[in-house]
Scaffold this motif. Structure first.
Motif, PDB file in Angstrom:
ATOM      1  N   GLU A  44      10.985  27.380 -30.112  1.00  0.00           N
ATOM      2  CA  GLU A  44       9.754  28.169 -29.127  1.00  0.00           C
ATOM      3  C   GLU A  44       9.685  27.239 -27.989  1.00  0.00           C
ATOM      4  O   GLU A  44       9.231  26.078 -28.113  1.00  0.00           O
ATOM      5  N   ALA A  45       9.669  27.701 -26.926  1.00  0.00           N
ATOM      6  CA  ALA A  45       9.591  26.934 -25.536  1.00  0.00           C
ATOM      7  C   ALA A  45       7.758  26.904 -25.354  1.00  0.00           C
ATOM      8  O   ALA A  45       7.212  27.948 -25.648  1.00  0.00           O
ATOM      9  N   VAL A  46       7.747  25.747 -24.868  1.00  0.00           N
ATOM     10  CA  VAL A  46       6.435  25.517 -24.312  1.00  0.00           C
ATOM     11  C   VAL A  46       6.227  25.915 -22.888  1.00  0.00           C
ATOM     12  O   VAL A  46       7.007  25.368 -22.132  1.00  0.00           O
ATOM     13  N   VAL A  47       5.277  27.031 -22.502  1.00  0.00           N
ATOM     14  CA  VAL A  47       5.472  27.638 -21.327  1.00  0.00           C
ATOM     15  C   VAL A  47       4.117  27.568 -20.471  1.00  0.00           C
ATOM     16  O   VAL A  47       2.996  27.665 -21.379  1.00  0.00           O
ATOM     17  N   GLU A  48       3.950  27.330 -19.328  1.00  0.00           N
ATOM     18  CA  GLU A  48       2.620  27.822 -18.530  1.00  0.00           C
ATOM     19  C   GLU A  48       2.861  28.741 -17.964  1.00  0.00           C
ATOM     20  O   GLU A  48       3.773  28.947 -16.894  1.00  0.00           O
TER      21      GLU A  48
ATOM     22  N   GLY B 276       5.724  17.539 -10.816  1.00  0.00           N
ATOM     23  CA  GLY B 276       5.618  17.050 -12.101  1.00  0.00           C
ATOM     24  C   GLY B 276       4.512  17.335 -12.795  1.00  0.00           C
ATOM     25  O   GLY B 276       4.274  16.887 -13.607  1.00  0.00           O
ATOM     26  N   ASP B 277       3.753  18.558 -12.295  1.00  0.00           N
ATOM     27  CA  ASP B 277       2.591  18.880 -13.051  1.00  0.00           C
ATOM     28  C   ASP B 277       2.709  20.216 -14.002  1.00  0.00           C
ATOM     29  O   ASP B 277       1.734  20.870 -14.211  1.00  0.00           O
ATOM     30  N   ILE B 278       3.766  20.394 -14.644  1.00  0.00           N
ATOM     31  CA  ILE B 278       4.022  21.445 -15.640  1.00  0.00           C
ATOM     32  C   ILE B 278       4.641  20.837 -16.804  1.00  0.00           C
ATOM     33  O   ILE B 278       5.843  19.793 -16.552  1.00  0.00           O
ATOM     34  N   ARG B 279       4.076  21.184 -17.756  1.00  0.00           N
ATOM     35  CA  ARG B 279       4.444  20.593 -19.219  1.00  0.00           C
ATOM     36  C   ARG B 279       5.214  21.650 -19.814  1.00  0.00           C
ATOM     37  O   ARG B 279       4.713  22.786 -19.805  1.00  0.00           O
ATOM     38  N   GLY B 280       6.520  21.430 -19.872  1.00  0.00           N
ATOM     39  CA  GLY B 280       7.377  22.564 -20.496  1.00  0.00           C
ATOM     40  C   GLY B 280       7.888  23.253 -19.524  1.00  0.00           C
ATOM     41  O   GLY B 280       8.426  22.802 -18.467  1.00  0.00           O
ATOM     42  N   ARG B 281       7.883  24.640 -19.426  1.00  0.00           N
ATOM     43  CA  ARG B 281       8.372  25.425 -18.394  1.00  0.00           C
ATOM     44  C   ARG B 281       7.367  26.266 -17.741  1.00  0.00           C
ATOM     45  O   ARG B 281       6.673  27.069 -18.470  1.00  0.00           O
ATOM     46  N   ALA B 282       7.471  26.375 -16.353  1.00  0.00           N
ATOM     47  CA  ALA B 282       6.774  27.409 -15.535  1.00  0.00           C
ATOM     48  C   ALA B 282       7.333  28.897 -15.541  1.00  0.00           C
ATOM     49  O   ALA B 282       8.503  28.781 -15.399  1.00  0.00           O
ATOM     50  N   VAL B 283       6.496  29.869 -16.040  1.00  0.00           N
ATOM     51  CA  VAL B 283       7.153  31.128 -16.001  1.00  0.00           C
ATOM     52  C   VAL B 283       6.039  31.834 -15.204  1.00  0.00           C
ATOM     53  O   VAL B 283       4.771  31.824 -15.418  1.00  0.00           O
ATOM     54  N   VAL B 284       6.554  32.540 -14.228  1.00  0.00           N
ATOM     55  CA  VAL B 284       5.931  33.489 -13.514  1.00  0.00           C
ATOM     56  C   VAL B 284       5.513  34.815 -14.244  1.00  0.00           C
ATOM     57  O   VAL B 284       7.054  35.441 -14.532  1.00  0.00           O
ATOM     58  N   ARG B 285       4.640  35.555 -14.436  1.00  0.00           N
ATOM     59  CA  ARG B 285       4.765  36.941 -14.990  1.00  0.00           C
ATOM     60  C   ARG B 285       4.234  37.813 -14.163  1.00  0.00           C
ATOM     61  O   ARG B 285       3.469  37.691 -12.990  1.00  0.00           O
ATOM     62  N   MET B 286       4.610  39.185 -14.308  1.00  0.00           N
ATOM     63  CA  MET B 286       4.257  40.401 -13.412  1.00  0.00           C
ATOM     64  C   MET B 286       3.045  40.836 -14.093  1.00  0.00           C
ATOM     65  O   MET B 286       2.704  40.658 -15.283  1.00  0.00           O
ATOM     66  N   ARG B 287       2.237  41.598 -13.316  1.00  0.00           N
ATOM     67  CA  ARG B 287       1.017  42.198 -14.117  1.00  0.00           C
ATOM     68  C   ARG B 287       1.470  43.001 -15.071  1.00  0.00           C
ATOM     69  O   ARG B 287       2.121  43.966 -15.173  1.00  0.00           O
ATOM     70  N   ALA B 288       0.628  42.759 -16.087  1.00  0.00           N
ATOM     71  CA  ALA B 288       0.710  43.534 -17.415  1.00  0.00           C
ATOM     72  C   ALA B 288       0.351  44.741 -17.517  1.00  0.00           C
ATOM     73  O   ALA B 288       0.839  45.595 -18.232  1.00  0.00           O
ATOM     74  N   ASP B 289      -0.669  45.025 -16.344  1.00  0.00           N
ATOM     75  CA  ASP B 289      -1.065  46.603 -16.332  1.00  0.00           C
ATOM     76  C   ASP B 289      -0.315  47.322 -15.350  1.00  0.00           C
ATOM     77  O   ASP B 289      -0.514  48.537 -15.063  1.00  0.00           O
ATOM     78  N   ASP B 290       0.978  46.699 -14.910  1.00  0.00           N
ATOM     79  CA  ASP B 290       1.605  47.644 -13.881  1.00  0.00           C
ATOM     80  C   ASP B 290       2.944  48.197 -14.538  1.00  0.00           C
ATOM     81  O   ASP B 290       3.952  47.776 -14.942  1.00  0.00           O
ATOM     82  N   PRO B 291       2.685  49.559 -14.916  1.00  0.00           N
ATOM     83  CA  PRO B 291       3.586  50.233 -15.472  1.00  0.00           C
ATOM     84  C   PRO B 291       5.145  50.541 -14.687  1.00  0.00           C
ATOM     85  O   PRO B 291       4.757  50.351 -13.379  1.00  0.00           O
ATOM     86  N   ALA B 292       6.330  50.632 -15.334  1.00  0.00           N
ATOM     87  CA  ALA B 292       7.291  50.990 -14.270  1.00  0.00           C
ATOM     88  C   ALA B 292       7.125  52.230 -13.501  1.00  0.00           C
ATOM     89  O   ALA B 292       6.558  53.065 -14.068  1.00  0.00           O
TER      90      ALA B 292
END
Length: 349
Positions: free
Chosen positions: A309-313, A330-346
């Motif tokens: 399991e990756a540690v993500v921010e 160097g202010d990210i621990r693990g991996r930085a992940v950008v997420r798209m809007r969860a409420d944005d349907p295709a």
């Protein structure tokens, strides 16, 4: 659509045309995109130093959902959760035929996802259907990170263990740099039975290494002698350097055992001297790049089972500039992940 683009004047958000589902391709609506130091390397270069044309959408760790398929897209279907296999090979040489497009013999007709071809930091991305891998059962952030951070760490370990020619169980392995890739390397090496010594100057990173199961965690001060003492003079069978700075390469050289392997995974600009008296007798060096298709399936299955399991921010898409700034600092621990809007349907296409 909105995208984060590297152009001749730098990088930032732009409105760009929606991609089209041309033959053999599928359109993926991005759910999550991992950020990598390789992106920072691209951004730091002058436009003339790029082998590809600008502008280009960044982001080579892609997880999303298929929303459209072109003719000849094979078994890919609308609604499939997928990740992107980033390397692009010719598809015809012996390496590509073995699933190792990361080592194509030089006949590739396009650049990798997000590293010359438009990538994941956009609402939608066109991907060759042949380069999409099923990702059902995985949270998007975890799935995205496995496509590079997880895959590259696994590939580096597989190559190092193959070069050693002995089972991993009982080998001493040193991981230098416990960041987005390094923390996964710690976990993957422990799963194979290696004794893992993790090195990082940051306390948060050392805590992360402990969480991932490292047997010993060191700060980098006096580390070579500490490793010599911890191993009763045996030193390390394998050293993975995820930084490639002068100081870390020197540490790798100093703690490598005879007949050992040093793997330089980091994208730092410094170099390791190789030659008689520069390295221990029998030493082998490796420059692993990304990973193979079979290894991507392997690491996704490990993630799906919960063994890795990756540690993500996670940060929202609109915070991409901040995420890159923090990554550079160097202010990210693990991996930085950008997420798209969860409420944005295709969107309808």
């Amino acid at each position: 659509m909105r995208a984060f683009v590297l152009g001749r004047e730098g990088c930032g958000f732009r409105d760009v045309p929606d991609p089209r589902a041309t033959p053999g391709h599928a359109i993926v609506q991005t759910s999550a995109a991992g950020l990598c130091h390789s992106d920072l390397t691209l951004v730091s270069r002058a436009p003339a130093q790029h082998p590809f044309s600008l502008p280009v959408v960044l982001g080579h760790e892609l997880a999303g959902v298929v929303v459209e398929v072109g003719a000849g897209a094979g078994e890919v279907q609308v609604g499939d959760p997928v990740v992107g296999y980033g390397p692009r090979g010719c598809g015809r040489c012996s390496r590509c035929s073995a699933g190792a497009e990361n080592y194509c013999h030089g006949h590739a007709t396009s650049f990798p996802l997000g590293l010359g071809s438009d990538g994941a930091l956009a609402e939608f991305v066109a991907v060759p259907a042949s380069h999409l891998v099923p990702a059902a059962g995985l949270p998007p952030a975890q799935a995205a990170v496995m496509t590079d951070a997880g895959l590259t760490a696994l590939h580096a370990l597989n190559r190092a263990f193959a070069m050693i020619g002995r089972p991993p169980l009982g080998l001493v392995l040193v991981v230098i740099g416990v960041g987005g890739l390094g923390h996964l390397a710690v976990r993957l090496a422990k799963l194979r039975g290696a004794t893992v010594i993790a090195v990082d100057r940051e306390e948060d990173a050392r805590t992360l290494a402990r969480r991932q199961g490292a047997d010993q965690v060191l700060s980098g001060e006096g580390t070579a002698e500490e490793i010599r003492d911890l191993t009763d003079g045996r030193l390390a069978d394998v050293v993975l350097d995820f930084v490639a700075h002068h100081s870390t390469l020197e540490l790798a050289r100093a703690v490598l055992a005879r007949d050992g392997v040093v793997s330089i995974v980091g994208v730092g600009a410094d170099r390791l001297a190789v030659g008689m008296h520069a390295l221990p007798l029998g030493a082998r060096t490796d420059l692993p790049f990304w990973g193979t298709r079979p290894e991507l399936h392997q690491v996704l299955e490990l993630a799906r089972s919960g063994e890795v399991e990756a540690v993500v921010e996670e940060l929202p898409f609109e915070h991409t500039p901040e995420a890159y700034r923090r990554l550079a600092e160097g202010d990210i621990r693990g991996r930085a992940v950008v997420r798209m809007r969860a409420d944005d349907p295709a969107r309808g296409r």
